[in-house]
Motif scaffolding. Structure first.
Motif, PDB file in Angstrom:
ATOM      1  N   ASP A 102       0.648  -1.404  -0.008  1.00  0.00           N
ATOM      2  CA  ASP A 102      -0.274  -0.278   0.181  1.00  0.00           C
ATOM      3  C   ASP A 102       1.051   1.356   0.146  1.00  0.00           C
ATOM      4  O   ASP A 102       0.358   2.053  -0.333  1.00  0.00           O
ATOM      5  CB  ASP A 102      -1.125  -0.419   1.378  1.00  0.00           C
ATOM      6  N   ILE A 103       1.867   1.112   0.760  1.00  0.00           N
ATOM      7  CA  ILE A 103       2.398   2.526   1.126  1.00  0.00           C
ATOM      8  C   ILE A 103       3.564   2.466  -0.121  1.00  0.00           C
ATOM      9  O   ILE A 103       3.626   3.983  -0.865  1.00  0.00           O
ATOM     10  CB  ILE A 103       4.041   2.772   2.392  1.00  0.00           C
ATOM     11  N   THR A 131       1.370   4.343  -3.472  1.00  0.00           N
ATOM     12  CA  THR A 131       1.228   5.295  -3.146  1.00  0.00           C
ATOM     13  C   THR A 131       2.172   6.400  -2.927  1.00  0.00           C
ATOM     14  O   THR A 131       1.801   7.473  -3.979  1.00  0.00           O
ATOM     15  CB  THR A 131       0.891   5.810  -0.485  1.00  0.00           C
ATOM     16  N   THR A 158      -2.518  12.176  -1.542  1.00  0.00           N
ATOM     17  CA  THR A 158      -2.278  10.827  -0.587  1.00  0.00           C
ATOM     18  C   THR A 158      -2.983  10.021   0.369  1.00  0.00           C
ATOM     19  O   THR A 158      -3.696   8.949  -0.064  1.00  0.00           O
ATOM     20  CB  THR A 158      -0.709  11.110   0.127  1.00  0.00           C
ATOM     21  N   LEU A 201      -4.907   6.450   0.290  1.00  0.00           N
ATOM     22  CA  LEU A 201      -4.516   5.789   1.486  1.00  0.00           C
ATOM     23  C   LEU A 201      -5.730   5.024   1.350  1.00  0.00           C
ATOM     24  O   LEU A 201      -6.207   4.036   2.311  1.00  0.00           O
ATOM     25  CB  LEU A 201      -3.632   5.734   2.236  1.00  0.00           C
ATOM     26  N   THR A 202      -7.035   6.158   1.732  1.00  0.00           N
ATOM     27  CA  THR A 202      -8.256   5.978   2.456  1.00  0.00           C
ATOM     28  C   THR A 202      -9.235   5.133   1.720  1.00  0.00           C
ATOM     29  O   THR A 202      -9.661   4.428   1.560  1.00  0.00           O
ATOM     30  CB  THR A 202      -8.424   7.177   2.903  1.00  0.00           C
ATOM     31  N   CYS A 240      -6.884   2.326  -0.823  1.00  0.00           N
ATOM     32  CA  CYS A 240      -6.380   1.351   0.197  1.00  0.00           C
ATOM     33  C   CYS A 240      -7.290   1.058   0.790  1.00  0.00           C
ATOM     34  O   CYS A 240      -6.979   0.056   1.253  1.00  0.00           O
ATOM     35  CB  CYS A 240      -4.736   1.504   0.321  1.00  0.00           C
ATOM     36  N   TRP A 254      -7.709   2.217   3.656  1.00  0.00           N
ATOM     37  CA  TRP A 254      -7.625   2.463   5.096  1.00  0.00           C
ATOM     38  C   TRP A 254      -8.196   3.217   6.013  1.00  0.00           C
ATOM     39  O   TRP A 254      -9.092   4.779   5.360  1.00  0.00           O
ATOM     40  CB  TRP A 254      -6.287   3.575   4.984  1.00  0.00           C
ATOM     41  N   TYR A 256      -4.659   5.177   9.257  1.00  0.00           N
ATOM     42  CA  TYR A 256      -3.879   7.115   8.221  1.00  0.00           C
ATOM     43  C   TYR A 256      -2.944   7.670   9.110  1.00  0.00           C
ATOM     44  O   TYR A 256      -1.446   7.804   9.193  1.00  0.00           O
ATOM     45  CB  TYR A 256      -4.970   7.785   7.764  1.00  0.00           C
TER      46      TYR A 256
END
Lengths: 194, 194
Positions: free
Chosen positions: A153-154, A157, B163, B167-168, B171, B173, B178
């Motif tokens: 995931d990281i 991103t 970003t 991620l949210t 991905c 999250w 986060y």
DNA sequence: CAATTAACTTGACACCGTGTCAATTGACAG
DNA sequence: CTGTCAATTGACACGGTGTCAAGTTAATTG
């Protein structure tokens, strides 16, 4: 040259150009003019703007031989080398396709087909990230701070088009700096310290 | 309640709502209806859509008391605490203003005024990043791998709305993850290992 | 009380970009 | 000669923004 191809090429040229200068949306009529046909004729080859944009990305992939580029990272021996090769390959690819991707990104907010095409592309990219992380994991060189999923995931991103856009446009990083610092950052974050 | 305020509030409600569901663009007529006035009347208070959006972000800042939130991070004793407080404050703020920011982001591609407003906001945010990095630097806890400017660029990118969005949304999250992982990542990247 | 003013309403319209449709043209093939 | 394919032209609908003119309503003020 087939008309269809001329349209795709015209779209590519315009997206490439508009990205650098005005950035304002490329219109169907612009594309038609550039391809040397009437606006309506474009619709004889593509159902709508979204389809044209999507087909343009496939055309680009063929032109740039996307597959071959990623092959290098797949053949790396160690996880660390694979990670670096992937960053190098993908990171160098972004600027070449940015104009087209940007148009697709803009479209995905309104058009579901464009959204799907975009997601598919990004999912493919994610697989590259996942493979690199898994290679580290197998080598036991993945940082113990992260499980593979989280690390993927990281990394995904970090290597996103938006991140590249931010660093090069907003921060003014040259492409070389982007590659260099991304490699260093990935090393620092994902590779277990010896 | 003044009409102008009702319009701003209506805009806020709609941006908040549309962000969760359809995501499709909120129209001037939607806003007018929600505010209980005619579409044209909106133009008696705001010159155009861009101005309305920009004013809405200011209205939001007043509502959420943005200044107060950032005060916490400024009063932290150590650089590390300051960095964490900033990530916590900004990271918690994003989801509250995301709907509005998203509309502004979309508009910045076509409207120069919107672009300016967006850049100003992001520049303000960058100052927060810079202050945190400088605090680390003064404490001699900034990683020797980075000069303050470079570290600021990277932190700024890490904490960008894009970003957070990636991620949210992509991905999946949760907000808590986060914040947690961003703090950990920032620690790992920017703080000199003892 | 009458006149004025500000805020808002209604209806109409221009502009832009996308997408559609019908009628027409020109070239090439059997 | 006829059919067909690719493209052309001109017209038009739709949706969204922004503008304009004329009319309504309510509060303010001389």
């Amino acid at each position: 040259m087939k008309t269809r191809t001329r349209i795709l090429q015209a779209t590519l040229n315009l997206l490439e150009a508009s990205q650098g200068v005005g950035g304002k949306g490329v219109r169907m009529s612009d594309i038609a003019t550039q391809a040397g046909i009437s606006r309506q004729a474009v619709y004889l080859h593509f159902a709508n703007r979204a389809e044209l944009l999507i087909e343009t990305t496939y055309y680009l992939d063929r032109l740039k031989d996307t597959e071959a580029r990623l092959a290098a990272s797949r053949s790396a021996e160690t996880g660390v080398k694979r990670l670096n090769a992937f960053i190098e390959a993908w990171g160098s690819y972004i600027p070449e396709i940015y104009g087209t991707l940007k148009a697709l990104m803009a479209m995905k907010d309104t058009d579901p087909e464009a959204a799907e095409a975009w997601n598919k592309r990004m999912q493919d990219m994610r697989e590259g990230c996942e493979a690199a992380i898994k290679a580290l994991h197998r080598d036991k060189t993945l940082s113990p701070d992260y499980k593979p999923d989280l690390a993927t995931d990281i990394l995904w991103t970090m290597l996103s088009v938006r991140t590249w856009e931010h660093l090069t446009t907003e921060c003014g990083w040259p492409q070389t700096a982007y590659i260099k610092h991304m490699k260093a950052l990935a090393q620092k974050v994902f590779v277990a310290s010896a």
